[in-house]
Design an enzyme around this catalytic site. Structure first.
Site, PDB file in Angstrom:
ATOM      1  N   GLU A 177       9.350   8.689 -17.140  1.00 26.80           N
ATOM      2  CA  GLU A 177       7.984   9.004 -17.238  1.00 26.80           C
ATOM      3  C   GLU A 177       7.575   8.891 -18.986  1.00 26.80           C
ATOM      4  O   GLU A 177       6.358   7.646 -19.053  1.00 26.80           O
ATOM      5  CB  GLU A 177       7.881  10.420 -17.031  1.00 26.80           C
ATOM      6  CG  GLU A 177       7.608  10.988 -15.721  1.00 26.80           C
ATOM      7  CD  GLU A 177       8.017  12.796 -15.762  1.00 26.80           C
ATOM      8  OE1 GLU A 177       7.505  12.596 -16.521  1.00 26.80           O
ATOM      9  OE2 GLU A 177       8.750  13.069 -14.622  1.00 26.80           O
ATOM     10  N   LYS A 199      15.600  22.470 -11.294  1.00 25.96           N
ATOM     11  CA  LYS A 199      15.665  20.603 -11.652  1.00 25.96           C
ATOM     12  C   LYS A 199      16.035  19.777 -12.654  1.00 25.96           C
ATOM     13  O   LYS A 199      16.757  19.938 -13.902  1.00 25.96           O
ATOM     14  CB  LYS A 199      13.566  20.604 -12.728  1.00 25.96           C
ATOM     15  CG  LYS A 199      12.846  21.510 -11.505  1.00 25.96           C
ATOM     16  CD  LYS A 199      11.795  20.993 -10.962  1.00 25.96           C
ATOM     17  CE  LYS A 199      11.027  20.292 -12.055  1.00 25.96           C
ATOM     18  NZ  LYS A 199       9.735  20.007 -11.453  1.00 25.96           N
ATOM     19  N   SER A 249      14.557  20.913 -16.672  1.00 22.19           N
ATOM     20  CA  SER A 249      13.373  22.693 -16.740  1.00 22.19           C
ATOM     21  C   SER A 249      13.829  23.604 -17.382  1.00 22.19           C
ATOM     22  O   SER A 249      14.702  24.474 -17.569  1.00 22.19           O
ATOM     23  CB  SER A 249      13.515  22.373 -15.565  1.00 22.19           C
ATOM     24  OG  SER A 249      12.279  23.609 -16.205  1.00 22.19           O
ATOM     25  N   HIS A 259       0.883  -1.029  -0.224  1.00 24.18           N
ATOM     26  CA  HIS A 259      -0.154  -0.021  -0.040  1.00 24.18           C
ATOM     27  C   HIS A 259       0.691   0.856   0.084  1.00 24.18           C
ATOM     28  O   HIS A 259       0.577   2.503   0.448  1.00 24.18           O
ATOM     29  CB  HIS A 259      -0.714  -0.098   1.193  1.00 24.18           C
ATOM     30  CG  HIS A 259      -1.647  -1.125   1.108  1.00 24.18           C
ATOM     31  ND1 HIS A 259      -3.351  -1.636   0.671  1.00 24.18           N
ATOM     32  CD2 HIS A 259      -1.191  -2.040   2.180  1.00 24.18           C
ATOM     33  CE1 HIS A 259      -2.941  -2.738   1.328  1.00 24.18           C
ATOM     34  NE2 HIS A 259      -1.962  -3.153   1.765  1.00 24.18           N
TER      35      HIS A 259
END
Ligand code: ARG
Length: 458
Positions: free
Chosen positions: A289, A282, A276, A155
């Site tokens: 992804e 970043k 970024s 979980h």
């Protein structure tokens, strides 16, 4: 001029021709189409269906076409109906009358079926070896981090201590099953449909064993209707590829989480991350992804194939031309994902200190604390309750089971003694789980060695 010009009195409408044409996506099978035709022409000559000299001229002609396409001297006509029509047309242009004999005892229906099998057989081997490479990288890393304690989750809540090596080896297991599924799809596509003709074979005395052995097929389709209309191997491959994408996507999801400051279990190499345009601080896990995102394409390709095939009466129907874009896209996408994914895993930096820190919080040794009491004679349910109370005390005192003084333990249950600290040490918790499939470091190393050995036979 179309192949069927005799029956028709008009040329096909231009826009309809574009709609009907498959050349834009089946031209990638030019090599397999020529290989299939060379085998067919050889067999026609050997069986005396065409003259030996004609068979030889056709083979030479086809070899010339292959060399010219390979070298870029011959460009594939984007207006041709499909790759089969283009190559036969080019052969006839080069050889005249003789070229027209190639299509004896053959149909484009068994021709396309053989082409796509030949093409996909090669691609399955490519995907298999790329998957194998990823498993090798995983095993290497698993051995390297067989002792790196981290929290195991259920979980997404810290549950019990494991090692990073054990976590990684779970993916090795998944990918080994993927390889098995690829091999199964391969076996089914390794049967030759050529000779099925349009749907009902032919009255010419062809010998299908000759073409099968020339083309390297292990078997021959035993029913001509099935031979031309079977695309199970496409669906099976797309399904195997989809499951690979499920695995890569789950792995990606974990990488993405692990890269966040909330976890910081790993840091991706600069070569496999992006920045970024506005936020200078970043470093984004774009590759992971994108792999996670691209799984959707591959599942879509599988859905396309299942839906295209489900309503088709036997045997060939033009709907089946839709098989190629879907299966090619699935293969291309998985290969692209693996190309970026494997070196990303290989080069990622593992921050074991953060894993260890995360493992120390969250009471993931609570089960072991209860087991300690059980080993001293307490029934598990009572031990469970006593440990639960201790956890509540720790939370209230903002401490951990490791740091809680022995007096506190004894207040809850007088069976406790100093030995509890040994029992709940994370390293002991992990290494005590030596059961087959468990996270003990020696297990992880042995499992990695077993998988590496299995890979040698693949
Ligand atoms: N381009 C067609 C396909 O991919 C080749 C087979 C054509 N056969 C036919 N009867 N129209 O399926």
């Amino acid at each position: 001029m179309k192949l069927w010009a005799g029956r028709f009195s008009k040329e096909i409408d231009k826009k309809t021709n574009d709609f009907n044409s498959s050349i834009s996506f089946d031209s990638r099978m030019y090599r397999e189409d020529i290989e299939g035709s060379i085998a067919h022409a050889t067999m026609l000559g050997e069986c005396g269906i065409i003259e030996k000299s004609e068979s030889e001229a056709i083979i030479k002609g086809l070899e010339g076409i292959l060399a010219d396409i390979d070298s870029g001297k011959l460009l594939i006509d984007p207006n041709a109906e499909d790759i089969h029509t283009f190559i036969e047309g080019e052969l006839t242009e080069r050889l005249g009358q003789t070229g027209k004999r190639l299509h004896t005892a053959r149909s484009r229906n068994d021709q396309v079926a053989v082409d796509i099998r030949l093409y996909l057989k090669k691609e399955v081997k490519n995907v298999k070896s790329m998957t194998k490479e990823l498993v090798e990288v995983i095993c290497k890393k698993a051995e390297q981090y067989a002792d790196a304690v981290m929290p195991g989750y259920t979980h997404l809540q810290r549950a019990q201590p494991i090692t990073f090596g054990h976590h990684l080896m779970a993916y090795a297991e998944m990918l080994m099953r993927d390889i098995d599924r690829l091999e199964c799809a391969y076996r089914h596509m390794d049967e030759m449909p050529l000779g099925s003709g349009a749907l009902a074979t032919t009255t010419y005395p062809i010998d299908r064993t000759i073409t099968a052995s020339l083309l390297g097929f292990s078997g021959i389709c035993r029913n001509s209707l099935d031979g031309v209309s079977d695309r199970d191997f496409c669906m099976e491959l797309a399904s195997a590829l989809s499951i690979i994408m499920v695995h890569l996507s789950r792995f990606s999801e974990e990488i993405i989480m692990w890269c966040s400051w909330e976890f910081k279990f790993v840091e991706l190499d600069d070569a496999f991350s992006t920045g970024s345009s506005i936020m200078p601080q970043k470093k984004n896990p774009d590759i992971a992804e994108l792999v996670r995102g691209k799984s959707g394409r591959v599942f879509g390709d599988l859905m396309t194939l299942l839906t295209v095939m489900k309503g088709i009466a036997l045997a060939y129907n033009k709907d089946m031309q839709e098989d190629k874009e879907a299966i090619f896209d699935a293969v291309d996408t998985v290969k692209m994902c693996l190309t970026a994914f494997t070196p990303m895993i290989d080069t990622m930096k593992v921050i074991t200190a953060n894993m260890r820190k995360a493992a120390a919080k969250g009471f993931i040794n609570a089960t072991d604390c209860a087991d300690y009491l059980v080993k001293k004679g307490l029934p598990f349910r009572d031990a469970y309750k006593a440990t639960g109370t201790l956890v509540a005390i720790c939370i209230e005192k903002n401490t951990t089971l490791e740091e809680l003084p022995i007096e506190e333990y004894k207040k809850i249950c007088d069976i406790f003694d100093e030995g509890v600290y040994d029992a709940i040490s994370l390293e002991n918790c992990v290494n005590g789980r030596k059961v087959l499939g468990g996270p003990a470091s020696e297990n992880v190393r042995a499992q990695a060695a077993r998988v590496k050995m299995a890979l040698e036979d693949i």
